[in-house]
Motif scaffolding. Structure first.
Motif, PDB file in Angstrom:
ATOM      1  N   SER A  40       6.178   8.417  -3.700  1.00 39.14           N
ATOM      2  CA  SER A  40       6.142   9.615  -2.867  1.00 39.14           C
ATOM      3  C   SER A  40       7.182  10.658  -3.269  1.00 39.14           C
ATOM      4  N   ASN A  93      -0.041   4.414  -0.021  1.00 39.82           N
ATOM      5  CA  ASN A  93      -0.566   5.586   0.669  1.00 39.82           C
ATOM      6  C   ASN A  93      -1.745   5.183   1.539  1.00 39.82           C
ATOM      7  N   ARG A 119       1.001   8.192   7.876  1.00 41.65           N
ATOM      8  CA  ARG A 119      -0.241   8.390   7.125  1.00 41.65           C
ATOM      9  C   ARG A 119      -1.024   7.083   7.022  1.00 41.65           C
ATOM     10  N   ILE A 120      -0.316   5.991   6.764  1.00 37.97           N
ATOM     11  CA  ILE A 120      -0.983   4.703   6.574  1.00 37.97           C
ATOM     12  C   ILE A 120      -1.553   4.176   7.885  1.00 37.97           C
ATOM     13  N   ASP A 157       5.304   8.342   5.402  1.00 37.43           N
ATOM     14  CA  ASP A 157       4.315   7.455   4.787  1.00 37.43           C
ATOM     15  C   ASP A 157       3.736   6.479   5.804  1.00 37.43           C
ATOM     16  N   THR A 176       0.862  -1.186   0.000  1.00 36.82           N
ATOM     17  CA  THR A 176       0.000   0.000   0.000  1.00 36.82           C
ATOM     18  C   THR A 176       0.895   1.231   0.000  1.00 36.82           C
ATOM     19  N   TYR A 188      -4.982   5.900   1.392  1.00 37.54           N
ATOM     20  CA  TYR A 188      -6.207   5.457   0.727  1.00 37.54           C
ATOM     21  C   TYR A 188      -6.074   4.020   0.241  1.00 37.54           C
ATOM     22  N   CYS A 189      -4.911   3.674  -0.301  1.00 31.84           N
ATOM     23  CA  CYS A 189      -4.689   2.285  -0.712  1.00 31.84           C
ATOM     24  C   CYS A 189      -4.793   1.346   0.487  1.00 31.84           C
TER      25      CYS A 189
END
Length: 295
Positions: A54, A28, A74-75, A71, A26, A30-31
């Protein structure tokens, strides 16, 4: 999950429920949300994904720990799925790497035995550090995690099969287990029998990297299960699909002067909102505004 269950423990628990555990990359937040909604039990952040997606950079050991942590945060803010993180060769300070990953909510790390100016595991001319140097990397990672979160997973990757042969690679992996690795990641294998040989010789979970356009065939889950693989990793499959679609989209709009030929291939606004639970949040916002207007 319960608030007391660590990310590392959730990854270990997932392995007890599903083997091989399908772990998808993934790139990001959203993924990661989509992967959770697709009912995956664990996800992965690729170093190549951080570099390529990124930062627009090749996977040549250029990214920094700060880049990765950005990252990761965020995930992990978007999903409770346990996240395994590729840290290349560990960056400048492995203790700091482990501590910051745990603080950011990661479930574990994957660290490799290439030199710091590493390259993709499916490219030629990879250069490895000595077994002793890699054992020191693992030992430092284990010591750091034991001080912070003993459930945090330390996975050792070796690129030795391609450059040193199967026997030497297996010897390396056995030393990596001695140093404290929880799981193994033998890179760029070309035969199921190679996985089988490694799995028979070790007593910890082994990951198969089922990445496209490389040295490893796209073995399906049944084939991997038949030889005892514990984790089936698809590190960049979705990123590659997204990138191909993006290139097609940009090229078509530039060439045609309209996006009309692409619309039937797009995620609709309603589909996006459904995945994001937009309508629920919008209703709460409307209710809050209505309550404010009464005051």
């Amino acid at each position: 999950m319960t608030e007391h269950t660590s990310a590392g423990q959730r990854l270990r628990d997932a392995l007890e429920v599903e083997q091989p555990l399908q772990m998808v990359g993934t790139i990001n937040a959203y993924c990661a949300m989509l992967a959770e909604q697709a009912r995956f039990r664990a996800i992965y952040l690729s170093g190549a994904g951080v570099a390529n997606a990124s930062h627009g950079l090749p996977d040549l050991g250029i990214i920094t720990l700060d880049n990765v942590i950005d990252d990761v945060q965020r995930i992990t803010a978007a999903t409770d799925l346990p996240l395994l993180v590729d840290v290349d060769t560990g960056f400048d300070d492995i203790t700091e790497t482990v501590e910051r990953l745990i603080a950011a909510g990661a479930a574990g790390l994957q660290i490799e035995d290439q030199i710091s100016s590493k390259r993709c595991g499916h490219r030629p001319n990879k250069q490895l550090v000595s077994t002793g140097v890699m054992m020191s990397r693992i030992d430092e990672a284990v010591t750091a995690r034991n001080h912070c979160d003993p459930t945090f997973v330390i996975m050792a990757r070796t690129d030795a099969v391609a450059s040193e042969g199967e026997v030497a690679a297996l010897q390396r992996m056995q030393h990596y287990i001695e140093a404290g690795a929880d799981m193994l990641f033998p890179e760029a294998l070309s035969e199921l029998s190679q996985y089988q040989q490694i799995i028979k010789a070790v007593n910890i979970p082994v990951l198969a990297n089922i990445t496209e356009f490389g040295q490893t065939p796209l073995f399906d889950i049944n084939a991997l299960q038949s030889v005892g693989v514990a984790i089936a990793l698809y590190p960049l499959s979705i990123f590659r699909m997204m990138s191909a679609a993006a290139w097609d989209g940009y090229s078509t709009i530039r060439r045609e002067g309209t996006q009309q030929p692409l619309v039937d291939r797009m995620q609709t606004r309603d589909e996006l909102y459904q995945h994001l639970d937009y309508y629920h949040d919008e209703a709460a916002l409307d209710k809050g505004n209505k309550d404010d207007s009464k005051q």
